[in-house]
Write a protein that holds these residues in place. Structure first.
Motif, PDB file in Angstrom:
ATOM      1  N   HIS A  43       0.820  -1.201   0.000  1.00 56.90           N
ATOM      2  CA  HIS A  43       0.000   0.000   0.000  1.00 56.90           C
ATOM      3  C   HIS A  43       0.858   1.258   0.000  1.00 56.90           C
ATOM      4  CE1 HIS A  43      -3.216   2.779   0.768  1.00 56.90           C
ATOM      5  NE2 HIS A  43      -2.601   3.225   1.855  1.00 56.90           N
ATOM      6  N   LEU A  44       0.617   2.124  -0.974  1.00 59.77           N
ATOM      7  CA  LEU A  44       1.225   3.443  -1.038  1.00 59.77           C
ATOM      8  C   LEU A  44       0.094   4.447  -1.204  1.00 59.77           C
ATOM      9  CD1 LEU A  44       4.239   2.705  -3.400  1.00 59.77           C
ATOM     10  CD2 LEU A  44       4.427   3.566  -1.058  1.00 59.77           C
ATOM     11  N   SER A  45      -0.021   5.377  -0.297  1.00 64.43           N
ATOM     12  CA  SER A  45      -1.140   6.314  -0.297  1.00 64.43           C
ATOM     13  C   SER A  45      -0.803   7.569  -1.080  1.00 64.43           C
ATOM     14  CB  SER A  45      -1.495   6.673   1.148  1.00 64.43           C
ATOM     15  OG  SER A  45      -0.372   7.230   1.800  1.00 64.43           O
ATOM     16  N   GLY A  46      -1.797   8.425  -1.229  1.00 60.30           N
ATOM     17  CA  GLY A  46      -1.604   9.691  -1.905  1.00 60.30           C
ATOM     18  C   GLY A  46      -1.610   9.534  -3.417  1.00 60.30           C
ATOM     19  N   GLN A  47      -1.115  10.547  -4.099  1.00 57.40           N
ATOM     20  CA  GLN A  47      -0.991  10.494  -5.554  1.00 57.40           C
ATOM     21  C   GLN A  47       0.371   9.926  -5.904  1.00 57.40           C
ATOM     22  OE1 GLN A  47      -1.040  14.240  -7.658  1.00 57.40           O
ATOM     23  NE2 GLN A  47      -1.554  13.266  -9.613  1.00 57.40           N
ATOM     24  N   LEU A  48       0.389   8.992  -6.834  1.00 58.06           N
ATOM     25  CA  LEU A  48       1.611   8.285  -7.191  1.00 58.06           C
ATOM     26  C   LEU A  48       1.933   8.472  -8.666  1.00 58.06           C
ATOM     27  CD1 LEU A  48       0.909   4.883  -5.402  1.00 58.06           C
ATOM     28  CD2 LEU A  48       2.210   6.831  -4.502  1.00 58.06           C
ATOM     29  N   GLY A  49       3.215   8.514  -8.971  1.00 51.60           N
ATOM     30  CA  GLY A  49       3.668   8.553 -10.350  1.00 51.60           C
ATOM     31  C   GLY A  49       4.853   7.625 -10.524  1.00 51.60           C
ATOM     32  N   LEU A  50       4.946   6.991 -11.698  1.00 46.92           N
ATOM     33  CA  LEU A  50       6.046   6.072 -11.965  1.00 46.92           C
ATOM     34  C   LEU A  50       6.344   6.059 -13.457  1.00 46.92           C
ATOM     35  CD1 LEU A  50       7.869   3.934 -10.473  1.00 46.92           C
ATOM     36  CD2 LEU A  50       6.284   2.205 -11.357  1.00 46.92           C
ATOM     37  N   TRP A  51       7.619   6.119 -13.791  1.00 47.22           N
ATOM     38  CA  TRP A  51       8.092   5.921 -15.162  1.00 47.22           C
ATOM     39  C   TRP A  51       9.305   5.006 -15.081  1.00 47.22           C
ATOM     40  CZ3 TRP A  51       6.778   6.339 -20.076  1.00 47.22           C
ATOM     41  CH2 TRP A  51       7.767   6.303 -21.066  1.00 47.22           C
ATOM     42  N   VAL A  52       9.207   3.836 -15.707  1.00 42.71           N
ATOM     43  CA  VAL A  52      10.310   2.880 -15.745  1.00 42.71           C
ATOM     44  C   VAL A  52      10.473   2.465 -17.201  1.00 42.71           C
ATOM     45  CG1 VAL A  52      11.152   0.635 -14.998  1.00 42.71           C
ATOM     46  CG2 VAL A  52       9.887   2.082 -13.400  1.00 42.71           C
ATOM     47  N   ALA A  53      11.693   2.637 -17.740  1.00 43.12           N
ATOM     48  CA  ALA A  53      11.891   2.413 -19.171  1.00 43.12           C
ATOM     49  C   ALA A  53      13.280   1.886 -19.451  1.00 43.12           C
ATOM     50  CB  ALA A  53      11.674   3.716 -19.943  1.00 43.12           C
ATOM     51  N   GLU A  54      13.375   1.111 -20.542  1.00 43.47           N
ATOM     52  CA  GLU A  54      14.669   0.818 -21.139  1.00 43.47           C
ATOM     53  C   GLU A  54      14.849   1.770 -22.305  1.00 43.47           C
ATOM     54  OE1 GLU A  54      17.409  -2.650 -23.249  1.00 43.47           O
ATOM     55  OE2 GLU A  54      15.263  -3.036 -22.904  1.00 43.47           O
ATOM     56  N   VAL A  55      16.017   2.416 -22.380  1.00 42.19           N
ATOM     57  CA  VAL A  55      16.270   3.373 -23.451  1.00 42.19           C
ATOM     58  C   VAL A  55      17.442   2.899 -24.297  1.00 42.19           C
ATOM     59  CG1 VAL A  55      15.325   5.318 -22.178  1.00 42.19           C
ATOM     60  CG2 VAL A  55      17.744   4.794 -21.962  1.00 42.19           C
ATOM     61  N   ASP A  56      17.406   3.263 -25.572  1.00 41.91           N
ATOM     62  CA  ASP A  56      18.513   2.969 -26.470  1.00 41.91           C
ATOM     63  C   ASP A  56      19.677   3.882 -26.099  1.00 41.91           C
ATOM     64  OD1 ASP A  56      20.208   3.478 -28.965  1.00 41.91           O
ATOM     65  OD2 ASP A  56      18.943   1.814 -29.634  1.00 41.91           O
ATOM     66  N   PRO A  57      20.872   3.333 -25.834  1.00 41.81           N
ATOM     67  CA  PRO A  57      21.977   4.162 -25.360  1.00 41.81           C
ATOM     68  C   PRO A  57      22.518   5.133 -26.403  1.00 41.81           C
ATOM     69  CG  PRO A  57      22.747   1.939 -25.779  1.00 41.81           C
ATOM     70  CD  PRO A  57      21.252   1.908 -25.917  1.00 41.81           C
ATOM     71  N   VAL A  58      22.190   4.925 -27.673  1.00 40.43           N
ATOM     72  CA  VAL A  58      22.682   5.809 -28.733  1.00 40.43           C
ATOM     73  C   VAL A  58      21.640   6.858 -29.088  1.00 40.43           C
ATOM     74  CG1 VAL A  58      23.499   5.924 -31.116  1.00 40.43           C
ATOM     75  CG2 VAL A  58      24.192   4.021 -29.637  1.00 40.43           C
ATOM     76  N   THR A  59      20.420   6.430 -29.355  1.00 43.05           N
ATOM     77  CA  THR A  59      19.380   7.365 -29.792  1.00 43.05           C
ATOM     78  C   THR A  59      18.569   7.936 -28.631  1.00 43.05           C
ATOM     79  OG1 THR A  59      17.686   5.645 -30.037  1.00 43.05           O
ATOM     80  CG2 THR A  59      19.165   6.036 -31.918  1.00 43.05           C
ATOM     81  N   ALA A  79      17.910  10.038 -18.344  1.00 40.40           N
ATOM     82  CA  ALA A  79      18.511   9.343 -19.485  1.00 40.40           C
ATOM     83  C   ALA A  79      19.555  10.219 -20.164  1.00 40.40           C
ATOM     84  CB  ALA A  79      17.425   8.926 -20.475  1.00 40.40           C
ATOM     85  N   GLN A  80      19.219  11.485 -20.395  1.00 44.51           N
ATOM     86  CA  GLN A  80      20.175  12.398 -21.014  1.00 44.51           C
ATOM     87  C   GLN A  80      21.394  12.619 -20.128  1.00 44.51           C
ATOM     88  OE1 GLN A  80      20.075  14.425 -23.899  1.00 44.51           O
ATOM     89  NE2 GLN A  80      18.103  13.781 -24.717  1.00 44.51           N
ATOM     90  N   GLU A  81      21.156  12.737 -18.844  1.00 43.41           N
ATOM     91  CA  GLU A  81      22.224  13.006 -17.874  1.00 43.41           C
ATOM     92  C   GLU A  81      23.318  11.947 -17.930  1.00 43.41           C
ATOM     93  OE1 GLU A  81      22.461  12.995 -12.959  1.00 43.41           O
ATOM     94  OE2 GLU A  81      20.536  12.776 -14.009  1.00 43.41           O
ATOM     95  N   PHE A  82      22.928  10.702 -18.080  1.00 43.54           N
ATOM     96  CA  PHE A  82      23.908   9.618 -18.044  1.00 43.54           C
ATOM     97  C   PHE A  82      24.377   9.172 -19.428  1.00 43.54           C
ATOM     98  CE2 PHE A  82      22.130   9.278 -13.799  1.00 43.54           C
ATOM     99  CZ  PHE A  82      23.263   9.042 -13.042  1.00 43.54           C
ATOM    100  N   LEU A  83      23.519   9.280 -20.423  1.00 34.86           N
ATOM    101  CA  LEU A  83      23.875   8.742 -21.733  1.00 34.86           C
ATOM    102  C   LEU A  83      24.338   9.796 -22.725  1.00 34.86           C
ATOM    103  CD1 LEU A  83      21.005   6.128 -22.036  1.00 34.86           C
ATOM    104  CD2 LEU A  83      23.447   5.660 -21.751  1.00 34.86           C
ATOM    105  N   ARG A  84      23.899  11.042 -22.562  1.00 39.51           N
ATOM    106  CA  ARG A  84      24.319  12.101 -23.474  1.00 39.51           C
ATOM    107  C   ARG A  84      24.530  13.395 -22.696  1.00 39.51           C
ATOM    108  NH1 ARG A  84      20.399  12.871 -28.375  1.00 39.51           N
ATOM    109  NH2 ARG A  84      20.963  10.688 -28.725  1.00 39.51           N
ATOM    110  N   PRO A  85      25.468  13.413 -21.741  1.00 36.49           N
ATOM    111  CA  PRO A  85      25.622  14.584 -20.883  1.00 36.49           C
ATOM    112  C   PRO A  85      26.403  15.730 -21.515  1.00 36.49           C
ATOM    113  CG  PRO A  85      27.188  12.915 -20.239  1.00 36.49           C
ATOM    114  CD  PRO A  85      26.333  12.297 -21.312  1.00 36.49           C
ATOM    115  N   ASP A  86      27.098  15.479 -22.654  1.00 37.81           N
ATOM    116  CA  ASP A  86      27.919  16.508 -23.302  1.00 37.81           C
ATOM    117  C   ASP A  86      28.949  17.066 -22.326  1.00 37.81           C
ATOM    118  OD1 ASP A  86      26.580  16.259 -25.763  1.00 37.81           O
ATOM    119  OD2 ASP A  86      24.989  17.595 -25.074  1.00 37.81           O
ATOM    120  N   LEU A  87      29.642  16.184 -21.643  1.00 41.37           N
ATOM    121  CA  LEU A  87      30.695  16.550 -20.706  1.00 41.37           C
ATOM    122  C   LEU A  87      32.020  15.970 -21.186  1.00 41.37           C
ATOM    123  CD1 LEU A  87      28.903  15.717 -17.309  1.00 41.37           C
ATOM    124  CD2 LEU A  87      29.244  17.999 -18.292  1.00 41.37           C
TER     125      LEU A  87
END
Length: 385
Positions: free
Chosen positions: A75-91, A281-289
């Protein structure tokens, strides 16, 4: 957040506009978006869009049509949000995903601090910040909770910001790179419903009614661009006039006697599960650092809480995890990026607001039970070609 002394303390081991969305369905405390049957697509649409898309204003369009996340195992109360995804590391396209309320706006709490790190490393690469710079704690820059020693350098502050969720370390670095530079992390990605601009002390001062700027304007919530930066700087100027212990006492009184959900939502840094998942996703895969800055980012983000709570870790299927969470009064957030030994690149964002519990850290086990169930679901689905 780092440890605060509220009677109901909050601490942490402490994109979206454009297309119309289907009407939500309310189930108890949780607002759930209508979703197609798992494996089915909405008429005329693929199950998952090939890549993040923007509308004619440059804003990231709403989350793609994906199957609904499994129900929370506990049980988790209140308003909930979740996004779980596999992303292509290049695109960076979404290969497979599940979600609940991916386009609903939630307070970020300390989860936003990874954007400060990203902005900081951009400035180091540009030569605007030296890693050797040192900082002292002053009445103006001290925020709530514990704080770093005087003379701490940039690397030390960045580690405290992520590992300890140190609010003072965060505010020192946030102000050093500039409020607009942190907001620019979201703006460059078209995350039009993401606000990252206020340092921690600034949002608490506004929340407790101590900011004359916030009290005297109706333009803050809708402000964007230069106007948002101007008002944020004035609010932050107000915040630096107060001692941290005074702000703490006013915050205790606010939550005990004068809490206003409408005001609270106006002052916090905000995002949606899908927008923030796009940022991660951008932070780790395309950070431009540069390569040294990217190693700094990965090493520091590996100090954030999350790896030990993942089932994949205990199955010895994890090569790397970078994570950050946050909590507050009836708020809890967790986000992370996972590289598995099988070569999958996964992101997760969990958000909770309006929980039955004022102190939400005990919900961590429940939150990760849901995150782990969603990760299992995603990895069991066939990826898009």
């Amino acid at each position: 957040m780092r440890a605060l002394s509220y009677r109901a303390a909050w601490w942490l081991p402490a994109l979206l506009l454009g297309c119309a969305q289907p009407a939500p369905v309310r189930e108890g405390h949780v607002t759930l978006q209508r979703q197609p049957v798992p494996g089915e697509a909405r008429p005329g649409q693929p199950q998952v869009t090939a890549a993040p898309l923007r509308d004619d204003r440059g804003c990231l369009t709403p989350a793609p049509a994906v199957p609904k996340a499994p129900p929370p195992p506990h049980h988790l109360s209140g308003q909930l949000g979740l996004w779980v995804a596999e992303v292509d590391p290049v695109t960076l396209s979404v290969r497979r995903a599940v979600a609940t309320n991916p386009d609903s706006v939630f307070p970020l709490a300390s989860t936003y601090k990874q954007a400060v790190l990203w902005a900081l490393l951009r400035d180091i690469d540009a030569g605007r910040v030296s890693p050797q710079e040192q900082f002292d704690v002053t009445r103006q820059n001290q925020s709530l909770g514990s704080y770093p020693f005087d003379g701490s350098d940039v690397r030390t502050l960045s580690e405290r910001m992520i590992r300890n969720s140190d609010n003072t370390a965060t505010d020192i670095l946030h102000r050093r790179v500039g409020l607009g530079a942190v907001q620019d992390v979201a703006d460059r990605l078209g995350l039009c419903r993401t606000r990252l601009i206020l340092p921690t002390k600034a949002w608490w001062v506004a929340q407790t009614g101590l900011s004359a700027t916030f009290n005297g304007t109706a333009r803050w919530v809708g402000a964007r661009g230069d106007e948002q930066r101007r008002i944020a700087a004035l609010i932050d100027g107000d915040a630096q006039r107060y001692r941290a212990d005074y702000v703490q006492r006013k915050l205790n009184d606010h939550f005990d006697h004068r809490r206003d959900d409408a005001v609270d939502a106006q002052v916090y840094n905000l995002s949606t599960p899908y927008e923030f998942g796009t940022l991660v996703a951008q932070e780790f895969l395309r950070p431009d650092l540069s390569e040294p800055s990217r190693r700094w980012q990965r090493d520091v983000m590996a100090l954030g809480y999350g790896k030990s709570a993942l089932t994949l870790t205990h199955q010895k299927r994890v090569r790397y995890v970078g994570a950050k969470g946050g909590n507050g009064w009836q708020l809890l957030t967790y986000s992370g990026y996972i590289e598995t030994t099988e070569g999958h690149h996964l992101v997760y964002v969990f958000m909770q607001r309006g929980a039955d519990q004022t102190y939400t850290m005990p919900n961590t086990r429940r939150a990760f039970a849901w995150i782990n169930a969603a990760l299992r679901d995603v990895l069991a689905r066939p990826p898009t070609p």
